[in-house]
Design a protein around this motif. Structure first.
Motif, PDB file in Angstrom:
ATOM      1  N   LEU A 141       0.818  -1.303  -0.256  1.00 25.09           N
ATOM      2  CA  LEU A 141       0.039  -0.112  -0.001  1.00 25.09           C
ATOM      3  C   LEU A 141       0.940   1.238   0.101  1.00 25.09           C
ATOM      4  CD1 LEU A 141      -2.548  -0.959   2.721  1.00 25.09           C
ATOM      5  CD2 LEU A 141      -2.888  -0.885   0.148  1.00 25.09           C
ATOM      6  N   PRO A 142       0.375   2.303  -0.763  1.00 26.08           N
ATOM      7  CA  PRO A 142       1.211   3.592  -0.812  1.00 26.08           C
ATOM      8  C   PRO A 142       0.833   4.568   0.270  1.00 26.08           C
ATOM      9  CG  PRO A 142      -0.761   3.737  -2.293  1.00 26.08           C
ATOM     10  CD  PRO A 142      -0.809   2.111  -1.673  1.00 26.08           C
ATOM     11  N   ARG A 143       1.594   5.534   0.465  1.00 23.44           N
ATOM     12  CA  ARG A 143       1.160   6.555   1.753  1.00 23.44           C
ATOM     13  C   ARG A 143       1.468   8.050   0.917  1.00 23.44           C
ATOM     14  NH1 ARG A 143       4.291   4.579   7.032  1.00 23.44           N
ATOM     15  NH2 ARG A 143       5.824   3.802   5.621  1.00 23.44           N
ATOM     16  N   ILE A 144       1.162   8.842   1.779  1.00 25.76           N
ATOM     17  CA  ILE A 144       1.097  10.099   1.530  1.00 25.76           C
ATOM     18  C   ILE A 144       2.091  10.686   2.686  1.00 25.76           C
ATOM     19  CG2 ILE A 144       0.243  12.799   1.467  1.00 25.76           C
ATOM     20  CD1 ILE A 144      -0.539  10.872  -0.993  1.00 25.76           C
ATOM     21  N   SER A 145       3.438  11.141   2.315  1.00 24.75           N
ATOM     22  CA  SER A 145       4.176  11.607   3.398  1.00 24.75           C
ATOM     23  C   SER A 145       3.969  13.026   3.709  1.00 24.75           C
ATOM     24  CB  SER A 145       5.649  11.452   2.788  1.00 24.75           C
ATOM     25  OG  SER A 145       6.736  11.932   3.526  1.00 24.75           O
ATOM     26  N   VAL A 146       3.911  13.144   4.979  1.00 24.77           N
ATOM     27  CA  VAL A 146       3.476  14.554   5.617  1.00 24.77           C
ATOM     28  C   VAL A 146       4.839  14.875   6.212  1.00 24.77           C
ATOM     29  CG1 VAL A 146       2.163  15.799   7.254  1.00 24.77           C
ATOM     30  CG2 VAL A 146       1.001  14.120   6.151  1.00 24.77           C
ATOM     31  N   ASN A 147       5.686  15.682   5.788  1.00 27.62           N
ATOM     32  CA  ASN A 147       7.100  16.054   6.139  1.00 27.62           C
ATOM     33  C   ASN A 147       7.437  17.352   6.355  1.00 27.62           C
ATOM     34  OD1 ASN A 147       8.327  16.366   3.640  1.00 27.62           O
ATOM     35  ND2 ASN A 147       7.632  14.582   3.115  1.00 27.62           N
ATOM     36  N   GLY A 148       8.513  17.598   6.900  1.00 30.98           N
ATOM     37  CA  GLY A 148       8.733  19.225   6.607  1.00 30.98           C
ATOM     38  C   GLY A 148       9.074  19.636   5.348  1.00 30.98           C
ATOM     39  N   ARG A 149       9.496  18.974   4.299  1.00 32.52           N
ATOM     40  CA  ARG A 149       9.442  19.714   3.072  1.00 32.52           C
ATOM     41  C   ARG A 149       8.202  20.418   2.640  1.00 32.52           C
ATOM     42  NH1 ARG A 149      12.733  14.750   1.780  1.00 32.52           N
ATOM     43  NH2 ARG A 149      14.980  15.417   1.162  1.00 32.52           N
ATOM     44  N   TYR A 150       6.931  19.692   3.032  1.00 35.52           N
ATOM     45  CA  TYR A 150       5.604  20.083   2.569  1.00 35.52           C
ATOM     46  C   TYR A 150       4.846  20.665   3.514  1.00 35.52           C
ATOM     47  CZ  TYR A 150       8.189  17.796  -1.479  1.00 35.52           C
ATOM     48  OH  TYR A 150       8.920  17.305  -2.350  1.00 35.52           O
ATOM     49  N   GLN A 151       5.318  21.125   4.565  1.00 33.18           N
ATOM     50  CA  GLN A 151       4.506  21.719   5.554  1.00 33.18           C
ATOM     51  C   GLN A 151       3.464  22.523   5.347  1.00 33.18           C
ATOM     52  OE1 GLN A 151       5.436  21.375  10.450  1.00 33.18           O
ATOM     53  NE2 GLN A 151       7.068  21.804   9.236  1.00 33.18           N
ATOM     54  N   SER A 152       2.677  22.091   4.468  1.00 32.59           N
ATOM     55  CA  SER A 152       1.542  23.260   3.936  1.00 32.59           C
ATOM     56  C   SER A 152       0.511  22.456   3.798  1.00 32.59           C
ATOM     57  CB  SER A 152       1.932  23.908   2.808  1.00 32.59           C
ATOM     58  OG  SER A 152       1.071  24.355   2.001  1.00 32.59           O
ATOM     59  N   VAL A 153      -0.690  23.018   4.340  1.00 36.92           N
ATOM     60  CA  VAL A 153      -2.059  22.216   4.409  1.00 36.92           C
ATOM     61  C   VAL A 153      -2.391  22.230   2.746  1.00 36.92           C
ATOM     62  CG1 VAL A 153      -4.331  22.497   4.841  1.00 36.92           C
ATOM     63  CG2 VAL A 153      -3.044  22.891   6.600  1.00 36.92           C
ATOM     64  N   ALA A 154      -2.229  23.536   2.113  1.00 37.63           N
ATOM     65  CA  ALA A 154      -2.490  23.413   0.609  1.00 37.63           C
ATOM     66  C   ALA A 154      -1.548  22.412  -0.220  1.00 37.63           C
ATOM     67  CB  ALA A 154      -2.071  24.836   0.188  1.00 37.63           C
ATOM     68  N   HIS A 155      -0.406  22.143   0.034  1.00 37.36           N
ATOM     69  CA  HIS A 155       0.333  20.948  -0.631  1.00 37.36           C
ATOM     70  C   HIS A 155      -0.228  19.841  -0.507  1.00 37.36           C
ATOM     71  CE1 HIS A 155       3.319  23.582  -1.997  1.00 37.36           C
ATOM     72  NE2 HIS A 155       4.440  23.597  -1.052  1.00 37.36           N
ATOM     73  N   ILE A 156      -0.585  19.355   0.955  1.00 40.29           N
ATOM     74  CA  ILE A 156      -1.236  18.044   1.263  1.00 40.29           C
ATOM     75  C   ILE A 156      -2.535  18.055   0.534  1.00 40.29           C
ATOM     76  CG2 ILE A 156      -1.800  16.466   3.096  1.00 40.29           C
ATOM     77  CD1 ILE A 156       1.040  17.206   2.978  1.00 40.29           C
ATOM     78  N   ARG A 157      -3.142  19.123   0.437  1.00 43.08           N
ATOM     79  CA  ARG A 157      -4.783  19.181  -0.414  1.00 43.08           C
ATOM     80  C   ARG A 157      -4.248  18.552  -1.633  1.00 43.08           C
ATOM     81  NH1 ARG A 157      -8.604  24.387   0.613  1.00 43.08           N
ATOM     82  NH2 ARG A 157      -9.018  23.749   2.580  1.00 43.08           N
ATOM     83  N   THR A 158      -3.331  19.260  -2.179  1.00 42.18           N
ATOM     84  CA  THR A 158      -3.039  18.850  -3.714  1.00 42.18           C
ATOM     85  C   THR A 158      -2.580  17.528  -3.719  1.00 42.18           C
ATOM     86  OG1 THR A 158      -2.406  21.093  -3.977  1.00 42.18           O
ATOM     87  CG2 THR A 158      -1.665  19.347  -5.642  1.00 42.18           C
ATOM     88  N   MET A 159      -1.986  17.140  -2.977  1.00 40.92           N
ATOM     89  CA  MET A 159      -1.392  15.663  -2.892  1.00 40.92           C
ATOM     90  C   MET A 159      -2.628  14.558  -2.602  1.00 40.92           C
ATOM     91  SD  MET A 159       1.974  15.391  -0.571  1.00 40.92           S
ATOM     92  CE  MET A 159       3.221  16.458  -0.893  1.00 40.92           C
ATOM     93  N   LEU A 160      -3.505  14.916  -1.784  1.00 42.30           N
ATOM     94  CA  LEU A 160      -4.821  14.194  -1.704  1.00 42.30           C
ATOM     95  C   LEU A 160      -5.627  14.184  -2.732  1.00 42.30           C
ATOM     96  CD1 LEU A 160      -5.310  15.099   2.311  1.00 42.30           C
ATOM     97  CD2 LEU A 160      -4.643  12.763   1.201  1.00 42.30           C
ATOM     98  N   SER A 161      -5.693  15.432  -3.755  1.00 43.21           N
ATOM     99  CA  SER A 161      -6.650  15.215  -4.868  1.00 43.21           C
ATOM    100  C   SER A 161      -6.308  13.991  -5.738  1.00 43.21           C
ATOM    101  CB  SER A 161      -6.290  16.370  -5.532  1.00 43.21           C
ATOM    102  OG  SER A 161      -5.167  16.657  -6.265  1.00 43.21           O
ATOM    103  N   GLY A 162      -5.079  13.340  -5.482  1.00 41.78           N
ATOM    104  CA  GLY A 162      -4.884  12.380  -6.422  1.00 41.78           C
ATOM    105  C   GLY A 162      -3.930  12.735  -7.574  1.00 41.78           C
ATOM    106  N   ILE A 163      -3.914  13.974  -7.978  1.00 43.02           N
ATOM    107  CA  ILE A 163      -3.278  14.393  -9.313  1.00 43.02           C
ATOM    108  C   ILE A 163      -1.887  14.184  -9.282  1.00 43.02           C
ATOM    109  CG2 ILE A 163      -2.828  16.913  -8.368  1.00 43.02           C
ATOM    110  CD1 ILE A 163      -3.874  17.647 -11.274  1.00 43.02           C
ATOM    111  N   THR A 164      -1.249  14.116  -7.934  1.00 46.90           N
ATOM    112  CA  THR A 164       0.125  14.047  -7.872  1.00 46.90           C
ATOM    113  C   THR A 164       0.730  12.380  -8.029  1.00 46.90           C
ATOM    114  OG1 THR A 164       0.081  13.740  -5.424  1.00 46.90           O
ATOM    115  CG2 THR A 164       0.680  16.082  -6.770  1.00 46.90           C
ATOM    116  N   THR A 165      -0.327  11.680  -7.698  1.00 42.24           N
ATOM    117  CA  THR A 165      -0.253  10.123  -7.833  1.00 42.24           C
ATOM    118  C   THR A 165       0.308   9.712  -9.001  1.00 42.24           C
ATOM    119  OG1 THR A 165      -1.828   9.779  -5.959  1.00 42.24           O
ATOM    120  CG2 THR A 165      -1.219   7.799  -7.524  1.00 42.24           C
TER     121      THR A 165
END
Length: 352
Positions: free
Chosen positions: A316-340
């Motif tokens: 199973l894959p994961r979404i890394s929540v780390n210091g490089r992308y410590q932005s709610v907007a960045h995680i929103r974009t990842m969760l949209s699935g477009i970066t997968t």
């Protein structure tokens, strides 16, 4: 020094966000849920300018992220429930489950209060060898060695090589070089001895015993008893499984269940592969995890969950929540699935 890869990834995230593609794509590629991956969660990192600072996020950011995700319809569930939801194709709406690798103490002291506030479960993956001090957090050790030196001598094949550590930029280069040496040239079993010899040959003190940044067994027992906490396995010694023989890889994956049961009173149902990238876990390792009886196993491959993952519960894959992308907007974009697919050569269902 600018990390070119990180800069490109952030540019892609911002383009997807500001172009409006991410929110438009979410209903079509957002999947059924996500497994979030954490390491450290602290407002006061010991080395805020560390090369490894990307492993850390602030508790306040974790709080904001959970609030944002709940506001956008995510339900936070345990990993056991997440697996059941995957099996049913995501019925019940989008969900998220939180995981943390390595059992850092701040998961208990700083992350848990945030999780309690939101009734958000977490799975903490434990490697007994790290907790006992039998193996090192080598990425921290290398950084400590470089930080205390202006130059180092690395002996490879009997030939000494001088490594310049005299400036911040040179230190970053030195750490990258030593990381590659240790993980590509030195066998997994000899990494500890190689680190000690590197320190000794350069006249440096090498600490012994378990890292103080990690929880001890008493703390892990306390965490295991908490209703929001699930303890998972991270193998015995946090080795790169692909670099081990079949017998050793099976031992790392299978026998850790017995060790954790003896230490904590319950056999773990879930596994996280150490490192989790392509050169550390493949079909062989997935087969070992399935054969060892785990209900699930996670990688560090980037991706949201899809209904098709019901057939790939041990990759199973994961979404890394780390210091490089410590932005709610960045995680929103990842969760949209477009970066997968962007991160996985067009693949929507990310496994190995």
């Amino acid at each position: 020094m600018i990390d070119g890869g990180e800069a490109i990834r952030k540019l892609a995230l911002n383009l997807a966000r500001y172009s409006g593609l991410a929110p438009l794509a979410r209903p079509f590629v957002g999947g059924i849920g996500a497994i979030l991956m954490l390491h450290r969660v602290t407002a006061t990192p010991e080395k805020p300018n560390s090369v490894n600072r990307h492993l850390n996020i602030a508790p306040a950011f974790l709080d904001r992220l959970i609030v944002d995700m709940k506001g956008r319809g995510y339900t936070f569930v345990s990993l056991d429930e997440a697996i059941e939801r995957i099996k049913t194709g995501g019925k019940g709406g989008q969900f998220a489950t939180i995981t943390a690798d390595d059992a850092y103490r701040d998961n208990m002291t700083e992350a848990l209060p945030v999780l309690q506030k939101h009734a958000a479960p977490i799975t903490i993956y434990v490697a007994p060898g790290l907790i006992d001090g039998a193996v090192d957090l080598w990425w921290d050790v290398i950084e400590d060695i470089v930080d205390t030196s202006s130059r180092l001598t690395l002996t490879r094949g009997g030939k000494p090589t001088l490594i310049d550590c005299s400036t911040p930029g040179r230190k970053i280069q030195a750490i990258a070089r030593l990381n590659a040496w240790l993980t590509l040239e030195v066998s997994e079993e000899k990494q500890g001895a190689a680190l000690r010899e590197l320190a000794r040959s350069n006249g440096l003190e090498f600490g012994s015993g378990r890292p103080c940044a990690l929880m001890n067994w008493d703390e892990l027992r306390s965490m295991a008893a908490h209703p929001l906490v699930t303890i998972g396995a991270h193998t015995i010694n946090h080795r790169n499984l692909k670099r081990l023989s079949e017998a050793d890889a099976r031992h790392e994956i299978g026998d850790v269940r017995r060790i954790l049961k003896e230490r904590l009173g319950e056999e773990p149902r879930h596994l996280a592969y150490p490192y989790g990238y392509a050169s550390a876990v493949g079909c062989r390792e997935v087969g070992f995890a399935r054969g060892a009886g785990y209900a699930s196993a996670v990688t560090t491959r980037h991706g949201v969950l899809r209904a098709e993952h019901a057939g790939f519960l041990h990759a199973l894959p994961r979404i890394s929540v780390n210091g490089r992308y410590q932005s709610v907007a960045h995680i929103r974009t990842m969760l949209s699935g477009i970066t997968t697919p962007l991160a996985n050569a067009g693949k929507m269902v990310v496994t190995i």
